[in-house]
Design a protein around this motif. Sequence first.
Motif, PDB file in Angstrom:
ATOM      1  N   GLY A  55       0.788  -1.223   0.000  1.00  0.00           N
ATOM      2  CA  GLY A  55       0.000   0.000   0.000  1.00  0.00           C
ATOM      3  C   GLY A  55       0.822   1.276   0.000  1.00  0.00           C
ATOM      4  O   GLY A  55       0.271   2.375   0.110  1.00  0.00           O
ATOM      5  N   GLY A  56       2.147   1.151  -0.125  1.00  0.00           N
ATOM      6  CA  GLY A  56       3.011   2.327  -0.105  1.00  0.00           C
ATOM      7  C   GLY A  56       3.276   2.884  -1.488  1.00  0.00           C
ATOM      8  O   GLY A  56       2.745   2.398  -2.491  1.00  0.00           O
ATOM      9  N   LYS A  57       4.128   3.909  -1.525  1.00  0.00           N
ATOM     10  CA  LYS A  57       4.476   4.530  -2.798  1.00  0.00           C
ATOM     11  C   LYS A  57       5.464   3.655  -3.574  1.00  0.00           C
ATOM     12  O   LYS A  57       6.334   3.013  -2.992  1.00  0.00           O
ATOM     13  CB  LYS A  57       5.101   5.906  -2.561  1.00  0.00           C
ATOM     14  CG  LYS A  57       4.136   6.950  -2.018  1.00  0.00           C
ATOM     15  CD  LYS A  57       4.834   8.307  -1.868  1.00  0.00           C
ATOM     16  CE  LYS A  57       3.854   9.373  -1.363  1.00  0.00           C
ATOM     17  NZ  LYS A  57       4.515  10.702  -1.219  1.00  0.00           N
ATOM     18  N   LEU A  58       5.317   3.654  -4.896  1.00  0.00           N
ATOM     19  CA  LEU A  58       6.290   2.978  -5.734  1.00  0.00           C
ATOM     20  C   LEU A  58       7.596   3.757  -5.706  1.00  0.00           C
ATOM     21  O   LEU A  58       7.600   4.990  -5.681  1.00  0.00           O
ATOM     22  CB  LEU A  58       5.785   2.894  -7.179  1.00  0.00           C
ATOM     23  CG  LEU A  58       4.490   2.111  -7.412  1.00  0.00           C
ATOM     24  CD1 LEU A  58       4.083   2.210  -8.879  1.00  0.00           C
ATOM     25  CD2 LEU A  58       4.647   0.657  -7.011  1.00  0.00           C
ATOM     26  N   ALA A  59       8.707   3.055  -5.707  1.00  0.00           N
ATOM     27  CA  ALA A  59      10.009   3.712  -5.708  1.00  0.00           C
ATOM     28  C   ALA A  59      10.241   4.431  -7.023  1.00  0.00           C
ATOM     29  O   ALA A  59       9.673   4.070  -8.067  1.00  0.00           O
ATOM     30  CB  ALA A  59      11.112   2.682  -5.479  1.00  0.00           C
ATOM     31  N   LYS A  60      11.072   5.449  -6.978  1.00  0.00           N
ATOM     32  CA  LYS A  60      11.398   6.211  -8.185  1.00  0.00           C
ATOM     33  C   LYS A  60      11.976   5.295  -9.264  1.00  0.00           C
ATOM     34  O   LYS A  60      11.674   5.449 -10.455  1.00  0.00           O
ATOM     35  CB  LYS A  60      12.400   7.311  -7.827  1.00  0.00           C
ATOM     36  CG  LYS A  60      12.725   8.268  -8.958  1.00  0.00           C
ATOM     37  CD  LYS A  60      13.654   9.369  -8.462  1.00  0.00           C
ATOM     38  CE  LYS A  60      14.058  10.309  -9.589  1.00  0.00           C
ATOM     39  NZ  LYS A  60      14.969  11.391  -9.094  1.00  0.00           N
ATOM     40  N   SER A  61      12.803   4.314  -8.849  1.00  0.00           N
ATOM     41  CA  SER A  61      13.395   3.373  -9.804  1.00  0.00           C
ATOM     42  C   SER A  61      12.330   2.512 -10.469  1.00  0.00           C
ATOM     43  O   SER A  61      12.442   2.155 -11.647  1.00  0.00           O
ATOM     44  CB  SER A  61      14.429   2.487  -9.104  1.00  0.00           C
ATOM     45  OG  SER A  61      13.827   1.751  -8.040  1.00  0.00           O
TER      46      SER A  61
END
Length: 251
Positions: free
Chosen positions: A213-219
């Motif tokens: 449920g968290g944010k996707l990493a920039k990578s």
Amino acid sequence: MTTNCVILARISSEKQDKEYSLPAQVSRLSDYATRRQMTILREFVLVESSTTGDRKKFLECLNYCVANRAALLIDTIDRAQRSFMEIPLLEKYRRAGQLEIHFCRENIVINRESSGTEIIMWHQGVLMAESYSLHFKENVKRSISVKVARGEYPGRGPLGYKNIRTSDNRSDIVPGANADNVRQLFEKYAAGDISLSGLVDYAYNIGLRTDGGGKLAKSHIHSIISNPFYYGVAKWGKYTFPHKYAPIINK
């Protein structure tokens, strides 16, 4: 014969656990030790390939056996090794009387007093294991080349797709419930007024999130917007090919 022993159970990956159950290996080896009145000092339960990498856990097990003058109990030869890479080290310890190995299902015991016939039986077992491993790899390569020629992707589709089984039990990759969200991500970036860092928040706000449920990493965001799979071209190892699945965006 050494009275103290160490149990070694191994699978190459979690996928192998149904075929080479770790608890079943440990149970058989424990019974083997009990029948021979051997004292088990430690159990090493490994998920580690025998043909790739430096086998740190396997070497840790060997060093423990040598340091504690304990016999090494292994279910079968192929659970110990599928190549001859380890033979020089194992032979060094064996010839010095520092290591005794019991391949329990083959009923082979290797130590300093082993006959030439016993050593040959061990090496033949390694040869058979290596042969199986090499043939398996070749079959996998052939299978992948056939899939690629048909436009089929050998792995899991990226975010926005889902892998399914069809009614005739064939694998397929179809746009998932979040396909529209992925399309929105591309459209937002294509507008040219947002950075990758900004896309992290944008993706979260439109519902593209990690399994937790968290944010996707920039990578991860970068891998999405640079992945040609979304417009119909797949990459797998040395292959780049047009796939047969429905695209989510146009090129």
